[in-house]
Write a protein that holds these residues in place. Structure first.
Motif, short mmCIF file in Angstrom:
data_model
loop_
_atom_site.label_atom_id
_atom_site.label_comp_id
_atom_site.label_asym_id
_atom_site.label_seq_id
_atom_site.Cartn_x
_atom_site.Cartn_y
_atom_site.Cartn_z
N GLN A 145 -8.05 14.56 0.55
CA GLN A 145 -7.77 13.15 0.84
C GLN A 145 -6.29 12.79 0.69
O GLN A 145 -5.78 11.94 1.41
N MET A 146 -5.60 13.43 -0.23
CA MET A 146 -4.21 13.07 -0.50
C MET A 146 -3.32 13.17 0.74
O MET A 146 -2.59 12.21 1.05
N PRO A 147 -3.36 14.27 1.52
CA PRO A 147 -2.49 14.32 2.71
C PRO A 147 -2.84 13.24 3.74
O PRO A 147 -1.94 12.72 4.41
N ILE A 148 -4.10 12.89 3.86
CA ILE A 148 -4.50 11.84 4.79
C ILE A 148 -3.86 10.52 4.39
O ILE A 148 -3.28 9.81 5.22
N THR A 149 -3.93 10.20 3.11
CA THR A 149 -3.35 8.95 2.61
C THR A 149 -1.84 8.95 2.77
O THR A 149 -1.25 7.94 3.17
N VAL A 150 -1.20 10.07 2.48
CA VAL A 150 0.25 10.16 2.61
C VAL A 150 0.66 10.01 4.08
O VAL A 150 1.64 9.31 4.38
N LEU A 151 -0.07 10.64 4.98
CA LEU A 151 0.25 10.50 6.42
C LEU A 151 0.09 9.05 6.88
O LEU A 151 0.91 8.54 7.65
N MET A 152 -0.97 8.40 6.41
CA MET A 152 -1.17 6.99 6.76
C MET A 152 -0.01 6.16 6.23
O MET A 152 0.44 5.22 6.88
N SER A 153 0.48 6.49 5.05
CA SER A 153 1.59 5.77 4.44
C SER A 153 2.87 5.93 5.26
O SER A 153 3.67 5.00 5.36
N ALA A 154 3.05 7.09 5.85
CA ALA A 154 4.28 7.37 6.61
C ALA A 154 4.28 6.73 7.99
O ALA A 154 5.34 6.51 8.56
N LEU A 158 0.53 6.83 -6.53
CA LEU A 158 -0.72 7.59 -6.61
C LEU A 158 -0.50 9.08 -6.36
O LEU A 158 -1.13 9.92 -7.00
N VAL A 159 0.41 9.40 -5.47
CA VAL A 159 0.72 10.81 -5.18
C VAL A 159 1.20 11.51 -6.45
O VAL A 159 0.89 12.68 -6.68
N GLU A 160 1.92 10.79 -7.28
CA GLU A 160 2.44 11.36 -8.51
C GLU A 160 1.37 11.50 -9.60
O GLU A 160 1.36 12.47 -10.35
N ILE A 161 0.47 10.52 -9.69
CA ILE A 161 -0.44 10.52 -10.84
C ILE A 161 -1.82 11.10 -10.58
O ILE A 161 -2.43 11.65 -11.48
N VAL A 162 -2.32 11.00 -9.35
CA VAL A 162 -3.70 11.42 -9.09
C VAL A 162 -3.95 12.89 -9.44
O VAL A 162 -4.95 13.20 -10.08
N PRO A 163 -3.07 13.82 -9.07
CA PRO A 163 -3.34 15.21 -9.45
C PRO A 163 -3.47 15.40 -10.96
O PRO A 163 -4.27 16.20 -11.43
N ARG A 164 -2.71 14.63 -11.73
CA ARG A 164 -2.80 14.74 -13.19
C ARG A 164 -4.10 14.13 -13.72
O ARG A 164 -4.61 14.53 -14.75
N LEU A 167 0.83 -1.21 0.00
CA LEU A 167 0.00 0.00 0.00
C LEU A 167 0.87 1.26 0.00
O LEU A 167 0.53 2.25 -0.66
N ARG A 168 1.98 1.22 0.71
CA ARG A 168 2.90 2.36 0.70
C ARG A 168 3.48 2.59 -0.70
O ARG A 168 3.58 3.73 -1.16
N GLU A 183 -0.89 -2.35 14.62
CA GLU A 183 -0.63 -2.51 13.18
C GLU A 183 -1.89 -2.83 12.38
O GLU A 183 -2.12 -2.24 11.32
N TYR A 184 -2.72 -3.73 12.88
CA TYR A 184 -3.91 -4.11 12.12
C TYR A 184 -4.90 -2.95 12.01
O TYR A 184 -5.42 -2.68 10.93
N GLY A 185 -5.14 -2.24 13.09
CA GLY A 185 -6.05 -1.09 13.05
C GLY A 185 -5.56 -0.02 12.09
O GLY A 185 -6.33 0.56 11.32
N HIS A 186 -4.24 0.21 12.12
CA HIS A 186 -3.65 1.16 11.18
C HIS A 186 -3.83 0.69 9.74
O HIS A 186 -4.17 1.47 8.85
N LEU A 187 -3.63 -0.59 9.50
CA LEU A 187 -3.76 -1.14 8.16
C LEU A 187 -5.19 -0.96 7.64
O LEU A 187 -5.39 -0.60 6.47
N VAL A 188 -6.18 -1.16 8.49
CA VAL A 188 -7.58 -0.96 8.08
C VAL A 188 -7.82 0.51 7.72
O VAL A 188 -8.43 0.81 6.69
N ARG A 189 -7.33 1.43 8.54
CA ARG A 189 -7.50 2.86 8.25
C ARG A 189 -6.75 3.25 6.97
O ARG A 189 -7.26 4.00 6.14
N PHE A 190 -5.56 2.71 6.80
CA PHE A 190 -4.75 2.98 5.62
C PHE A 190 -5.45 2.46 4.37
O PHE A 190 -5.55 3.16 3.35
N ALA A 191 -5.95 1.24 4.42
CA ALA A 191 -6.68 0.67 3.28
C ALA A 191 -7.90 1.50 2.93
O ALA A 191 -8.20 1.73 1.75
N ASN A 192 -8.62 1.98 3.94
CA ASN A 192 -9.78 2.83 3.68
C ASN A 192 -9.38 4.15 3.04
O ASN A 192 -10.08 4.67 2.16
#
Length: 140
Positions: free
Chosen positions: A99-108, A77-83, A70-71, A116-125
C-alpha cells in the motif's frame, strides 16, 4: 539519533516492572505517540469531507487545500508506518509494503483541475487504507 549500547548503559535505579503486559502497554503508548503527529483529527475530517457518507464535492480551492494536507500527512506516514507495523505479522507488513507505494504515488500526482476531484477521492482512499493497516496506532 543516539545509540544506546547495553554494555555502556547505566543501570536504572529504583523499581520497575519487566512483564509482558507492561511492555505491551508501554509499546502501544509509544506507537500512538509516534503516530500522533501524522494522524490528527484534521486528517480524519479531511477524509470525511472527501469520502465520508455525507460527502459533497468540495470547491476546487478546498480540493487543493485538502490534497496539500493529505500530501503532508503522507510524508509523515512514510516515515512512521514501517516502524509501527514491524512488530506485527508478516501479512500486515506485506500489506503495508504493497500500500505504501500506492499512497506515495498518489501524493506525487498533481492532476489538472478537471481530474482533481477524482484524484482526491482516490488519494483519500489510499490514505484511509494505510490508516486501516496501522490499526490502533491510527486512532486520533
Amino acid at each position: 539519533m543516539t545509540t544506546l549500547v547495553h554494555e555502556t548503559a547505566s543501570r536504572l535505579h529504583g523499581s520497575y516492572v519487566e512483564d509482558d503486559e507492561t511492555t505491551s502497554r508501554v509499546w502501544l503508548g509509544l506507537r500512538r505517540f509516534l503516530a500522533s503527529d501524522a494522524v490528527t483529527e484534521e486528517l480524519y475530517e479531511d477524509l470525511e469531507t472527501v469520502i465520508g457518507e455525507g460527502a459533497v464535492r468540495p470547491s476546487p480551492a478546498d480540493c487543493a487545500a485538502i490534497a496539500d494536507r493529505l500530501r503532508a500527512a503522507t510524508a509523515e506516514l512514510v516515515e512512521i508506518v514501517p516502524r509501527l507495523i514491524t512488530p506485527y505479522s508478516e501479512v500486515d507488513a506485506k500489506a503495508v509494503a504493497d500500500q505504501m507505494p500506492i499512497t506515495v504515488l498518489m501524493s506525487a500526482e498533481r492532476p489538472v483541475s478537471d481530474a482533481e476531484y477524482g484524484h482526491l477521492v482516490r488519494f483519500a482512499n489510499a490514505v484511509l487504507t494505510l490508516l486501516d493497516l496501522m490499526g490502533e496506532a491510527a486512532e486520533a
